[in-house]
Enzyme design. Structure first.
Site, PDB file in Angstrom:
ATOM      1  N   GLY A 148       2.328   2.793   1.088  1.00  0.00           N
ATOM      2  CA  GLY A 148       3.122   1.805   0.385  1.00  0.00           C
ATOM      3  C   GLY A 148       2.273   0.572   0.120  1.00  0.00           C
ATOM      4  O   GLY A 148       1.390   0.235   0.911  1.00  0.00           O
ATOM      5  N   CYS A 149       2.521  -0.105  -0.996  1.00  0.00           N
ATOM      6  CA  CYS A 149       1.699  -1.282  -1.324  1.00  0.00           C
ATOM      7  C   CYS A 149       1.906  -2.407  -0.316  1.00  0.00           C
ATOM      8  O   CYS A 149       0.950  -3.079   0.097  1.00  0.00           O
ATOM      9  CB  CYS A 149       1.961  -1.760  -2.749  1.00  0.00           C
ATOM     10  SG  CYS A 149       3.709  -2.028  -3.154  1.00  0.00           S
TER      11      CYS A 149
END
Length: 342
Positions: A148-149
């Site tokens: 996930g960013c």
């Protein structure tokens, strides 16, 4: 030798970012682009900023001939990649940009994403795609799960500190600001300009954000015991960027030295001089992550700030970095572009 690439879900922001990066890569050729609602359309119609490129038209996944494809980037929405990837030929190398294979335990996936894992056998071979910490595993992997960013940004700020026990593991507060492109391209009322602009707001507060599953998994594995950070993301009225501020208990100079030593040889992770803090505007459109450390007026406290572009280093740039390793291409290929400023 040129590798032939397919991008599944090319009509989304991360798919378009992959096209932008691969366009100047030199060792990859885009052979297929897929979309659902946009199938049949030229990419230039969906993303006019890419009209100068000679790209295949968008098509449905079932129409793609995978016999001549070397690498697949799966940029599909969460909860769809598991089934799609399970049906792909077994000889394909795959980098998945969704959340579908990030959590090693299928029970954790069900807890955070609200449905049973649809491909638990595939999960066993998936490698977590935080490149700088899993290089050896990624090189030999067939399936890599992009992080996930938000999870990537927080981990770049904290992983070396947790591994070195340079901070109090029971007192970590992570405050994160993220740009609206992290929510994807689907139309939502709360993301309309009139609804979002000129203000900030927290969301998924109180320990409900799904990326906490990644923090729990990765930080606890590093420490050899449960580590639970306090994490609140905030949506900011910007197109790109993540700014993560971590408040920790530890000597600020030791914190800075630990991060500097850990990332000394990393081309994309740059630790700023002590006391200098990063900005999202200085990493925009690049695969760079800038990290700064500041002391506090309270003795024994420190702040670590990390900034990256959520679409590049936080997602598509990371995916390309991993693909380079998997295809035995120099890791930095196609990714040394300078940030776009102003």
């Amino acid at each position: 030798m040129t590798s032939r690439i397919a991008i599944l879900g090319a009509s989304g922001y991360t798919g378009a970012e992959l096209v932008r990066l691969i366009a100047t890569h030199g060792r990859m050729e885009i052979a297929a682009l897929t979309a659902d609602r946009k199938a049949g359309s030229p990419m230039a119609e969906v993303y006019p900023h890419l009209r100068h490129l000679d790209l295949p038209h968008l098509q449905r996944i079932e129409e793609v001939d995978f016999s001549g494809i070397d690498m697949v980037f799966c940029a599909l929405p969460h909860a769809t990649s598991q089934a799609v990837i399970a049906d792909l030929p077994r000889d394909l190398k795959i980098v998945d940009l969704s959340a579908d294979f990030r959590l090693r335990d299928p029970a954790d996936y069900e807890r955070w994403y609200g449905k049973p894992h649809a491909a638990p056998e595939l999960q066993k071979e998936a490698v977590y795609g935080l490149t700088e910490f899993y290089r050896d595993e990624i090189r030999g992997a067939r399936l890599v799960a992009g992080t996930g960013c938000n999870a990537a940004t927080g981990q770049y700020a904290l992983r070396p500190l947790i591994a070195a026990e340079a901070i109090d593991l029971d007192d970590i507060v992570l405050d994160l600001k993220c740009a609206v492109s992290g929510a994807g391209r689907s139309l939502r009322e709360n993301l309309l300009h009139a609804e979002l602009s000129e203000g900030y707001h927290p969301y998924a507060a109180g320990g409900t954000h799904r990326h906490l599953g990644e923090f729990d998994q990765e930080f606890s594995a590093l420490a050899g015991r449960p580590v639970r950070v306090q994490f609140t993301p905030h949506l900011m009225p910007a197109n790109r960027g993540i700014l993560a501020s971590a408040y920790v208990t530890g000597d600020a100079r030791v914190v800075h030295d630990t991060l500097s030593q850990a990332y000394a040889d990393e081309p994309f992770l740059q630790v700023l001089p002590f006391g200098e803090l990063p900005s999202t505007r200085h990493v925009r459109g690049s695969n760079l992550c800038h990290i700064g450390v500041s002391g506090d007026r309270l003795p024994g406290r420190a702040m670590v700030v990390a900034a990256l572009d959520n679409l590049t280093k936080g997602s598509s740039g990371q995916a390309l970095q991993n693909a380079n390793l998997m295809l035995d291409i120099p890791e930095h290929t196609g990714l040394m572009l300078a940030p776009c400023f102003p």
